[in-house]
Design a protein around this motif. Structure first.
Motif, PDB file in Angstrom:
ATOM      1  N   ASP A   3     -50.961 -60.175  88.754  1.00 55.63           N
ATOM      2  CA  ASP A   3     -51.548 -59.260  87.788  1.00 55.63           C
ATOM      3  C   ASP A   3     -50.419 -58.585  87.023  1.00 55.63           C
ATOM      4  O   ASP A   3     -49.752 -57.675  87.535  1.00 55.63           O
ATOM      5  N   VAL A   4     -50.171 -59.040  85.785  1.00 55.75           N
ATOM      6  CA  VAL A   4     -49.058 -58.513  85.001  1.00 55.75           C
ATOM      7  C   VAL A   4     -49.302 -57.093  84.538  1.00 55.75           C
ATOM      8  O   VAL A   4     -48.381 -56.426  84.042  1.00 55.75           O
ATOM      9  N   GLN A   5     -50.534 -56.610  84.672  1.00 59.13           N
ATOM     10  CA  GLN A   5     -50.849 -55.244  84.276  1.00 59.13           C
ATOM     11  C   GLN A   5     -50.767 -54.258  85.436  1.00 59.13           C
ATOM     12  O   GLN A   5     -50.960 -53.057  85.233  1.00 59.13           O
ATOM     13  N   LYS A  10     -45.172 -53.936  86.696  1.00 60.36           N
ATOM     14  CA  LYS A  10     -44.486 -53.257  85.600  1.00 60.36           C
ATOM     15  C   LYS A  10     -43.233 -52.546  86.102  1.00 60.36           C
ATOM     16  O   LYS A  10     -42.224 -52.503  85.409  1.00 60.36           O
ATOM     17  N   LYS A 153     -40.721 -66.417  84.207  1.00 57.09           N
ATOM     18  CA  LYS A 153     -41.210 -65.057  83.989  1.00 57.09           C
ATOM     19  C   LYS A 153     -40.932 -64.614  82.560  1.00 57.09           C
ATOM     20  O   LYS A 153     -41.787 -63.989  81.912  1.00 57.09           O
ATOM     21  N   LEU A 156     -43.343 -66.317  80.364  1.00 61.30           N
ATOM     22  CA  LEU A 156     -44.659 -65.710  80.499  1.00 61.30           C
ATOM     23  C   LEU A 156     -44.750 -64.406  79.721  1.00 61.30           C
ATOM     24  O   LEU A 156     -45.734 -64.153  79.009  1.00 61.30           O
ATOM     25  N   ASP A 157     -43.716 -63.570  79.839  1.00 61.85           N
ATOM     26  CA  ASP A 157     -43.719 -62.294  79.120  1.00 61.85           C
ATOM     27  C   ASP A 157     -43.745 -62.511  77.612  1.00 61.85           C
ATOM     28  O   ASP A 157     -44.448 -61.795  76.880  1.00 61.85           O
ATOM     29  N   GLN A 159     -44.988 -65.110  76.066  1.00 65.39           N
ATOM     30  CA  GLN A 159     -46.307 -65.634  75.713  1.00 65.39           C
ATOM     31  C   GLN A 159     -47.351 -64.526  75.702  1.00 65.39           C
ATOM     32  O   GLN A 159     -48.237 -64.503  74.846  1.00 65.39           O
ATOM     33  N   ILE A 160     -47.244 -63.589  76.627  1.00 64.15           N
ATOM     34  CA  ILE A 160     -48.176 -62.458  76.667  1.00 64.15           C
ATOM     35  C   ILE A 160     -48.044 -61.615  75.401  1.00 64.15           C
ATOM     36  O   ILE A 160     -49.052 -61.193  74.807  1.00 64.15           O
ATOM     37  N   TYR A 163     -49.706 -63.530  72.529  1.00 64.67           N
ATOM     38  CA  TYR A 163     -51.168 -63.451  72.592  1.00 64.67           C
ATOM     39  C   TYR A 163     -51.663 -62.061  72.206  1.00 64.67           C
ATOM     40  O   TYR A 163     -52.686 -61.917  71.527  1.00 64.67           O
ATOM     41  N   ARG A 164     -50.939 -61.024  72.646  1.00 69.91           N
ATOM     42  CA  ARG A 164     -51.356 -59.658  72.326  1.00 69.91           C
ATOM     43  C   ARG A 164     -51.266 -59.407  70.817  1.00 69.91           C
ATOM     44  O   ARG A 164     -52.161 -58.793  70.223  1.00 69.91           O
ATOM     45  N   SER A 167     -54.080 -61.148  69.061  1.00 71.77           N
ATOM     46  CA  SER A 167     -55.390 -60.518  69.249  1.00 71.77           C
ATOM     47  C   SER A 167     -55.585 -59.294  68.371  1.00 71.77           C
ATOM     48  O   SER A 167     -56.700 -58.789  68.247  1.00 71.77           O
TER      49      SER A 167
END
Length: 210
Positions: A3-5, A10, A153, A156-157, A159-160, A163-164, A167
Motif C-alpha cells: 500500500d503506497v499510501q 511514506k 521502486k 513504480l513511484d 508511474q504513480i 497516473y496521478r 487523472s
C-alpha cells in the motif's frame, strides 16, 4: 500487495529516513574499521568524511569521486592489514547498501560488492576460505536483490506520479479537469495558510432541453 499510501511506506520513502539509515551504516562500518585495525585504524576517520560528502554534495562528479576514494581507502587498508572474517561479516554487508543510497538504480552497488568480494577472497587465509565464500554469496545476494528492488521502486513511484497527473487533466486538451479543480479548492480553501485571503466564486450552468 504494497500500500503506497500507507504511513509506513511514506515514512521509509522519505529522504530523512534513508539518510539516517545511511549515516548509521557508515558509523557501524567506521567503528569496525577503526577497532579491527591496529596499524592503520585511525586513518579510517577519513572514511565517514568522504562518505558524508558524497551523500550531501549535489555535484554528481564530486559524489563519484568521494565515494570511490572512500572505497579505495578500504581496499588499500585491507592490503596493508587484512581484516579478520568476523569483522568482514558484521560490517561489510552494509557497505554496498550505502552505495545503493548514493547511486540508486545503478550497477554501482553490485560493482562495489564484486570488488569487495574479489579483494577479500583472494587475500583470505586458507582455513577461512569456505566461510569467506559463504559470506560472499550472502553479500552478493543481498546487494543484487536490494538493487533490483530499488530500481523497480523508483519505476513504480514515477508511474504513480504519471497516473496521478493524468487523472487530473483531460486526455485530449491536457487542461485541468473537475477533480483537479476540487483538489485545488481543498488545498487553498484554508485561509490560515500563509495568511492569504481566498475567494471562491462558483457558478453552475444548467441547461434544459424543451
Amino acid at each position: 500487495m504494497i500500500d503506497v499510501q500507507s504511513p509506513a511506506y511514506k515514512f521509509i520513502s522519505t529522504v530523512k529516513f534513508v539518510r539516517a539509515v545511511y549515516i548509521v551504516a557508515v558509523a557501524i562500518i567506521t567503528a569496525t574499521l577503526i577497532l579491527a585495525h591496529e596499524l592503520v585504524g585511525w586513518s579510517y576517520i577519513l572514511f565517514p568524511i568522504g562518505m558524508l560528502i558524497a551523500l550531501l554534495t549535489k555535484d554528481p562528479k564530486r559524489r563519484v569521486l568521494f565515494a570511490l576514494l572512500s572505497f579505495a581507502h578500504i581496499l588499500i587498508g585491507g592490503l596493508i592489514e587484512p581484516l579478520n572474517i568476523n569483522a568482514i561479516e558484521h560490517a561489510f554487508l552494509l557497505l554496498p547498501l550505502c552505495y545503493l543510497v548514493l547511486f540508486p538504480s545503478s550497477i554501482w552497488p553490485i560493482v562495489i560488492a564484486l570488488l569487495l568480494v574479489a579483494h577479500y577472497v583472494l587475500n583470505a587465509p586458507q582455513g577461512e576460505m569456505m566461510e569467506m565464500i559463504d559470506d560472499s554469496v550472502k553479500l552478493m545476494l543481498i546487494t543484487f536483490f536490494a538493487t533490483v528492488m530499488t530500481y523497480y521502486k523508483q519505476k513504480l513511484d514515477a508511474q504513480i506520479i504519471t497516473y496521478r497527473n493524468d487523472s487530473l487533466s483531460d486526455f485530449l486538451t491536457q487542461l485541468p479537469n473537475r477533480r483537479a479543480f476540487y483538489q485545488y479548492v481543498d488545498t487553498n480553501i484554508d485561509t490560515e495558510i500563509s495568511n492569504k485571503d481566498f475567494v471562491l466564486l462558483k457558478s453552475i450552468l444548467i441547461t434544459s432541453k424543451m
